[in-house]
Scaffold this motif. Structure first.
Motif, PDB file in Angstrom:
ATOM      1  N   PRO A   1      54.303  38.029  39.597  1.00 49.62           N
ATOM      2  CA  PRO A   1      53.145  37.179  39.326  1.00 49.62           C
ATOM      3  C   PRO A   1      53.445  36.215  38.168  1.00 49.62           C
ATOM      4  O   PRO A   1      54.091  36.599  37.191  1.00 49.62           O
ATOM      5  CB  PRO A   1      52.046  38.177  38.943  1.00 49.62           C
ATOM      6  N   GLU A   2      52.984  34.982  38.291  1.00 51.45           N
ATOM      7  CA  GLU A   2      53.243  33.970  37.262  1.00 51.45           C
ATOM      8  C   GLU A   2      52.649  34.372  35.909  1.00 51.45           C
ATOM      9  O   GLU A   2      51.655  35.088  35.830  1.00 51.45           O
ATOM     10  CB  GLU A   2      52.649  32.625  37.676  1.00 51.45           C
ATOM     11  N   ASN A   3      53.306  33.880  34.850  1.00 49.53           N
ATOM     12  CA  ASN A   3      52.803  34.091  33.487  1.00 49.53           C
ATOM     13  C   ASN A   3      52.594  35.572  33.149  1.00 49.53           C
ATOM     14  O   ASN A   3      51.644  35.935  32.449  1.00 49.53           O
ATOM     15  CB  ASN A   3      51.485  33.329  33.268  1.00 49.53           C
ATOM     16  N   THR A   4      53.493  36.409  33.663  1.00 50.82           N
ATOM     17  CA  THR A   4      53.449  37.836  33.320  1.00 50.82           C
ATOM     18  C   THR A   4      54.784  38.221  32.683  1.00 50.82           C
ATOM     19  O   THR A   4      55.773  37.486  32.785  1.00 50.82           O
ATOM     20  CB  THR A   4      53.225  38.721  34.558  1.00 50.82           C
TER      21      THR A   4
ATOM     22  N   PRO B   1      41.462  29.142  33.464  1.00 49.28           N
ATOM     23  CA  PRO B   1      40.456  29.773  32.601  1.00 49.28           C
ATOM     24  C   PRO B   1      39.958  31.104  33.143  1.00 49.28           C
ATOM     25  O   PRO B   1      39.378  31.894  32.403  1.00 49.28           O
ATOM     26  CB  PRO B   1      39.330  28.745  32.547  1.00 49.28           C
ATOM     27  N   GLY B   2      40.168  31.345  34.443  1.00 53.07           N
ATOM     28  CA  GLY B   2      39.737  32.598  35.055  1.00 53.07           C
ATOM     29  C   GLY B   2      40.830  33.210  35.900  1.00 53.07           C
ATOM     30  O   GLY B   2      41.923  32.660  36.044  1.00 53.07           O
ATOM     31  N   LEU B   3      40.542  34.369  36.500  1.00 49.09           N
ATOM     32  CA  LEU B   3      41.549  35.120  37.255  1.00 49.09           C
ATOM     33  C   LEU B   3      41.333  35.064  38.765  1.00 49.09           C
ATOM     34  O   LEU B   3      41.954  35.820  39.502  1.00 49.09           O
ATOM     35  CB  LEU B   3      41.541  36.588  36.798  1.00 49.09           C
ATOM     36  N   ASP B   4      40.471  34.158  39.224  1.00 52.01           N
ATOM     37  CA  ASP B   4      40.191  34.134  40.661  1.00 52.01           C
ATOM     38  C   ASP B   4      41.430  33.790  41.479  1.00 52.01           C
ATOM     39  O   ASP B   4      41.692  34.406  42.514  1.00 52.01           O
ATOM     40  CB  ASP B   4      39.043  33.165  40.970  1.00 52.01           C
ATOM     41  N   ARG B   5      42.237  32.839  41.046  1.00 50.74           N
ATOM     42  CA  ARG B   5      43.419  32.444  41.818  1.00 50.74           C
ATOM     43  C   ARG B   5      44.516  33.496  41.764  1.00 50.74           C
ATOM     44  O   ARG B   5      45.151  33.794  42.779  1.00 50.74           O
ATOM     45  CB  ARG B   5      43.953  31.104  41.307  1.00 50.74           C
ATOM     46  N   VAL B   6      44.755  34.052  40.599  1.00 51.24           N
ATOM     47  CA  VAL B   6      45.904  34.945  40.439  1.00 51.24           C
ATOM     48  C   VAL B   6      45.593  36.411  40.733  1.00 51.24           C
ATOM     49  O   VAL B   6      46.502  37.202  40.998  1.00 51.24           O
ATOM     50  CB  VAL B   6      46.501  34.825  39.018  1.00 51.24           C
ATOM     51  N   ALA B   7      44.310  36.785  40.682  1.00 52.42           N
ATOM     52  CA  ALA B   7      43.968  38.194  40.890  1.00 52.42           C
ATOM     53  C   ALA B   7      42.796  38.403  41.835  1.00 52.42           C
ATOM     54  O   ALA B   7      42.434  39.551  42.119  1.00 52.42           O
ATOM     55  CB  ALA B   7      43.665  38.867  39.546  1.00 52.42           C
TER      56      ALA B   7
ATOM     57  N   ASP C   1      44.766  44.311  37.026  1.00 57.38           N
ATOM     58  CA  ASP C   1      46.075  44.236  37.679  1.00 57.38           C
ATOM     59  C   ASP C   1      46.229  42.873  38.343  1.00 57.38           C
ATOM     60  O   ASP C   1      45.432  42.485  39.200  1.00 57.38           O
ATOM     61  CB  ASP C   1      46.191  45.359  38.717  1.00 57.38           C
ATOM     62  N   LEU C   2      47.293  42.150  37.964  1.00 57.66           N
ATOM     63  CA  LEU C   2      47.598  40.852  38.581  1.00 57.66           C
ATOM     64  C   LEU C   2      48.545  40.999  39.763  1.00 57.66           C
ATOM     65  O   LEU C   2      48.913  40.004  40.386  1.00 57.66           O
ATOM     66  CB  LEU C   2      48.222  39.908  37.541  1.00 57.66           C
ATOM     67  N   GLY C   3      48.916  42.215  40.072  1.00 59.46           N
ATOM     68  CA  GLY C   3      49.880  42.478  41.132  1.00 59.46           C
ATOM     69  C   GLY C   3      51.102  43.170  40.562  1.00 59.46           C
ATOM     70  O   GLY C   3      51.572  42.835  39.461  1.00 59.46           O
ATOM     71  N   GLN C   4      51.607  44.171  41.275  1.00 61.58           N
ATOM     72  CA  GLN C   4      52.796  44.922  40.885  1.00 61.58           C
ATOM     73  C   GLN C   4      52.626  45.577  39.504  1.00 61.58           C
ATOM     74  O   GLN C   4      53.597  45.765  38.778  1.00 61.58           O
ATOM     75  CB  GLN C   4      54.032  44.017  40.904  1.00 61.58           C
ATOM     76  N   GLY C   5      51.380  45.877  39.176  1.00 70.12           N
ATOM     77  CA  GLY C   5      51.120  46.547  37.912  1.00 70.12           C
ATOM     78  C   GLY C   5      51.162  45.648  36.695  1.00 70.12           C
ATOM     79  O   GLY C   5      51.056  46.133  35.560  1.00 70.12           O
TER      80      GLY C   5
END
Length: 247
Positions: A23-26, A59-65, A83-87
């Motif tokens: 996931p981006e920016n992780t 500004p929010g997590l709708d796209r990434v999570a 969780d943004l994906g893959q923990g």
């Protein structure tokens, strides 16, 4: 002066890390970029409701999570549970700086609320020399510079527009004065059908005392074209492809 722009260009800036399989920016994405040889990481800063600088583009997590969560309305302890994906979780800036102490970080201040927490995290991590702060907003850039005078910054949208006008008109002295507050001009190759980057413009900006970084370039052929024009940096989602070209 900041030592952010060392060693000598050209350089690759890993845009939101390396998001192939992460996931981006992780931290997973940033570590993946470092593992393939990236030393410059590009990222974005927001602030939580309790004033913690975190790394996220939106500004929010709708796209990434897929979650209806607004970062500025959420406490850090609650955000860190999502969780943004893959923990993976939204990283705190201070923790990211400390976790990757040899990386240099190009941080885009995405909101007014992010400025003070970002500066605080940079100071606490003793990372001033390996951070460049940027923003489309000149107000945010100036605020960050006032709070942290020794930090490197790149041109805001207002500075970019003034610099483009001065460059087109051949006003060398004025161009140097416009770009004096910053160390880099970070721009797309073209915008609204107008070509920004050419061999001539790159040379003019460099004579005025700044590096020229172009975003976001993912095609190796285009990377090669831009390097041939003399650009100092490539901002890319595919640092794994760009680094061999630089080498």
């Amino acid at each position: 002066m900041s030592s952010f722009l060392t060693p000598a260009a050209p350089r690759v800036l890993a845009h939101r890390g390396l998001s192939i399989g992460a996931p981006e920016n992780t931290m997973m994405a940033f570590i993946a970029a470092v593992d393939v040889g990236a030393t410059f990481l590009e990222t974005d800063a927001h602030a939580t409701a309790d004033g913690v600088a975190v790394l996220a583009h939106d500004p929010g997590l709708d796209r990434v999570a897929g979650r209806d969560v607004v970062i500025e309305q959420t406490l850090w302890k609650d955000l860190a549970e999502i969780d943004l994906g893959q923990g993976e979780r939204v990283p705190g800036l201070r923790e990211a700086l400390l976790a990757l102490p040899d990386a240099k970080w190009n941080i885009d201040l995405k909101s007014d609320a992010s400025v003070v927490p970002t500066v605080r995290a940079v100071v606490e991590a003793k990372a001033v020399d390996r951070v460049l702060l940027t923003s489309f907003s000149e107000r945010r850039r100036r605020q960050a510079e006032r709070l942290l005078p020794e930090v490197a910054t790149s041109a805001s949208q207002a500075i970019v527009l003034r610099a483009l006008a001065a460059q087109r008109l051949g006003l060398r002295g004025q161009l140097a004065r416009i770009l004096a507050p910053v160390v880099a001009l970070q721009v797309p190759r073209r915008a609204k059908g107008i070509e920004i980057i050419s061999e001539r413009s790159v040379a003019a900006f460099q004579r005025a005392g700044v590096e020229v970084h172009v975003w976001t370039i993912n095609d190796p052929a285009e990377m090669s074209e831009l390097l041939a024009m003399g650009v100092d940096g490539i901002v890319t989602d595919r640092c794994d492809l760009a680094l061999p070209l630089i080498a």
